[in-house]
Scaffold this motif. Structure first.
Motif, short mmCIF file in Angstrom:
data_model
loop_
_atom_site.label_atom_id
_atom_site.label_comp_id
_atom_site.label_asym_id
_atom_site.label_seq_id
_atom_site.Cartn_x
_atom_site.Cartn_y
_atom_site.Cartn_z
N ILE A 164 9.46 14.72 -6.27
CA ILE A 164 10.31 13.58 -6.27
C ILE A 164 10.23 12.69 -5.22
O ILE A 164 10.26 11.45 -5.43
N LYS A 165 9.78 13.08 -4.08
CA LYS A 165 9.53 12.26 -2.78
C LYS A 165 8.35 11.22 -3.22
O LYS A 165 8.42 10.22 -2.85
N ALA A 166 7.21 11.89 -3.89
CA ALA A 166 6.24 11.14 -4.21
C ALA A 166 6.57 10.07 -5.23
O ALA A 166 5.88 9.01 -5.17
N TYR A 167 7.15 10.24 -6.19
CA TYR A 167 7.81 9.35 -7.04
C TYR A 167 8.45 8.32 -6.53
O TYR A 167 8.04 7.13 -6.64
N ARG A 168 9.52 8.45 -5.63
CA ARG A 168 10.20 7.38 -4.90
C ARG A 168 9.20 6.72 -4.02
O ARG A 168 9.34 5.33 -3.76
N ASN A 169 8.16 7.26 -3.29
CA ASN A 169 7.19 6.69 -2.54
C ASN A 169 6.24 5.78 -3.39
O ASN A 169 5.87 4.81 -2.70
N ASN A 170 6.17 6.00 -4.57
CA ASN A 170 5.32 4.85 -5.48
C ASN A 170 6.01 3.84 -6.05
O ASN A 170 5.56 2.99 -6.48
N VAL A 171 7.54 3.94 -6.20
CA VAL A 171 8.30 2.75 -6.35
C VAL A 171 8.27 1.61 -5.62
O VAL A 171 8.10 1.58 -4.17
N LYS A 172 7.97 0.48 -5.71
CA LYS A 172 7.73 -0.83 -4.95
C LYS A 172 9.04 -1.35 -4.53
O LYS A 172 9.87 -1.49 -5.34
N LYS A 173 8.92 -1.74 -3.39
CA LYS A 173 10.29 -2.32 -2.97
C LYS A 173 9.95 -3.80 -2.93
O LYS A 173 9.61 -4.48 -1.92
N LEU A 174 10.06 -4.51 -4.25
CA LEU A 174 9.60 -5.66 -4.43
C LEU A 174 11.14 -6.92 -4.21
O LEU A 174 12.00 -6.34 -4.41
N LYS A 225 0.91 -0.86 -0.08
CA LYS A 225 0.02 0.08 -0.06
C LYS A 225 0.82 1.14 -0.02
O LYS A 225 1.88 1.41 0.93
N VAL A 226 0.41 2.13 -0.84
CA VAL A 226 1.32 3.55 -1.14
C VAL A 226 0.45 4.33 -0.06
O VAL A 226 -0.70 4.79 -0.16
N ILE A 227 1.04 5.02 0.97
CA ILE A 227 0.69 6.01 1.97
C ILE A 227 1.09 7.39 1.47
O ILE A 227 2.14 7.59 1.44
N PRO A 228 0.05 8.09 1.14
CA PRO A 228 0.42 9.57 0.70
C PRO A 228 1.22 10.35 1.71
O PRO A 228 1.05 10.13 2.90
N LEU A 229 2.40 11.02 1.48
CA LEU A 229 3.23 11.82 2.26
C LEU A 229 2.46 12.89 2.73
O LEU A 229 1.67 13.39 2.05
N SER A 230 3.11 13.39 3.71
CA SER A 230 2.40 14.74 4.45
C SER A 230 2.40 15.88 3.54
O SER A 230 1.59 16.82 3.37
N THR A 277 -2.32 15.03 -7.03
CA THR A 277 -2.73 13.70 -7.51
C THR A 277 -1.57 13.04 -8.29
O THR A 277 -0.84 13.80 -8.99
N SER A 278 -1.63 11.82 -8.17
CA SER A 278 -0.62 10.93 -8.99
C SER A 278 -1.20 9.84 -9.74
O SER A 278 -2.38 9.33 -9.69
N LYS A 279 -0.55 9.56 -10.77
CA LYS A 279 -1.17 8.36 -11.50
C LYS A 279 0.18 7.44 -11.82
O LYS A 279 0.97 8.06 -12.51
N ILE A 280 0.04 5.87 -11.82
CA ILE A 280 0.95 5.11 -12.13
C ILE A 280 0.76 4.42 -13.63
O ILE A 280 -0.55 3.88 -13.36
N TYR A 281 1.44 4.65 -14.49
CA TYR A 281 1.07 4.00 -16.02
C TYR A 281 1.65 2.60 -15.87
O TYR A 281 1.09 1.53 -16.73
N ASN A 282 2.91 2.49 -15.42
CA ASN A 282 3.58 1.18 -15.67
C ASN A 282 4.31 1.10 -14.51
O ASN A 282 5.61 1.58 -14.27
N GLN A 283 3.92 0.06 -13.43
CA GLN A 283 4.61 -0.14 -12.03
C GLN A 283 5.93 -0.62 -12.45
O GLN A 283 6.95 -0.41 -11.59
N LYS A 284 6.29 -1.85 -13.28
CA LYS A 284 7.36 -2.43 -13.40
C LYS A 284 8.65 -1.34 -14.07
O LYS A 284 9.81 -1.23 -13.43
N LEU A 285 8.09 -0.46 -15.10
CA LEU A 285 9.21 0.48 -15.52
C LEU A 285 9.43 1.56 -14.35
O LEU A 285 10.57 2.23 -14.27
N LEU A 286 8.42 2.01 -13.71
CA LEU A 286 8.52 2.86 -12.34
C LEU A 286 9.59 2.31 -11.41
O LEU A 286 10.47 3.31 -11.09
N ASN A 287 9.44 1.17 -11.15
CA ASN A 287 10.38 0.30 -10.27
C ASN A 287 11.79 0.34 -10.81
O ASN A 287 12.67 0.61 -9.96
#
Length: 199
Positions: free
Chosen positions: A189-199, A48-53, A61-71
């Motif tokens: 930039i913090k939101a971008y990093r926050n949405n990267v999954k640590k798989l 789960k991605v918890i929004p930053l303060s 607002t944010s939108k992920i188009y491709n989680q694999k490429l984002l990671n």
């Protein structure tokens, strides 16, 4: 005598048919609820991605188009394998002041500071970071009343890999204040990093 035994046989037959239907229905309901439900099965696997303060301070607002490429893109960003491409979206119905207020060079430096790594030259593969500084056009007749009512503008940042959108982040800024714009870019930039999954 034969007639009544035949009726009893039909009644017993109907009873067992009805009982079979009820048992099958209960089995299907239980199966679909507890066994095949994807949300139930994958609940523990979803991160789960918890929004930053900082995302809650103003509208964002944010939108992920491709989680694999984002990671995968995180590594490129951390190594400085990225390109910044900025532009203005000036107001057309009001006097535009955004270009006089802040230069794209200054905005680029805010992104570099937030990333904490300068972009490298002479690289073939890189993460493309396109951004738009959008000026709030308060006199635009097509603008909805609630859209950015109390803000001066917004920043739309699109992260791309191989010309494909992988992540977009939109955030308002309230004042024509360079410190606030720097703060919103840092949040981007913090939101971008926050949405990267640590798989």
């Amino acid at each position: 005598m034969k007639k009544s035994s035949r009726q009893e046989s039909i009644i017993v037959n109907n009873f067992f048919t009805l009982a079979s239907i009820v048992i099958i229905a209960i089995t299907i309901v239980l199966y679909s609820k507890y066994i095949s439900n994807d949300d139930y099965k994958n609940d523990d696997l979803k991160e789960k991605v918890i929004p930053l303060s900082c995302e809650k301070e103003v509208f964002s607002t944010s939108k992920i188009y491709n989680q694999k490429l984002l990671n995968e893109s995180q590594k490129a960003l951390d190594r400085g394998f990225y390109r910044l491409n900025g532009q203005y979206k000036k107001s057309t119905h009001s006097d535009s002041i955004i270009e006089d207020f802040i230069s794209l060079f200054e905005v680029d430096n805010f992104y570099i500071k937030a990333i904490e790594k300068e972009e490298k030259n002479n690289i073939n593969k890189f993460l493309q970071i396109d951004y738009e500084i959008i000026e709030n056009d308060k006199k635009d007749p097509n603008k909805k009343q609630k859209d950015c009512k109390f803000c001066s503008g917004s920043i739309l940042t699109t992260f791309k890999a191989e010309q494909k959108d992988i992540f977009k982040f939109y955030i308002d800024f309230n004042l024509y204040d360079k410190n606030e714009i720097e703060k919103r870019i840092d949040c981007t930039i913090k939101a971008y990093r926050n949405n990267v999954k640590k798989l």
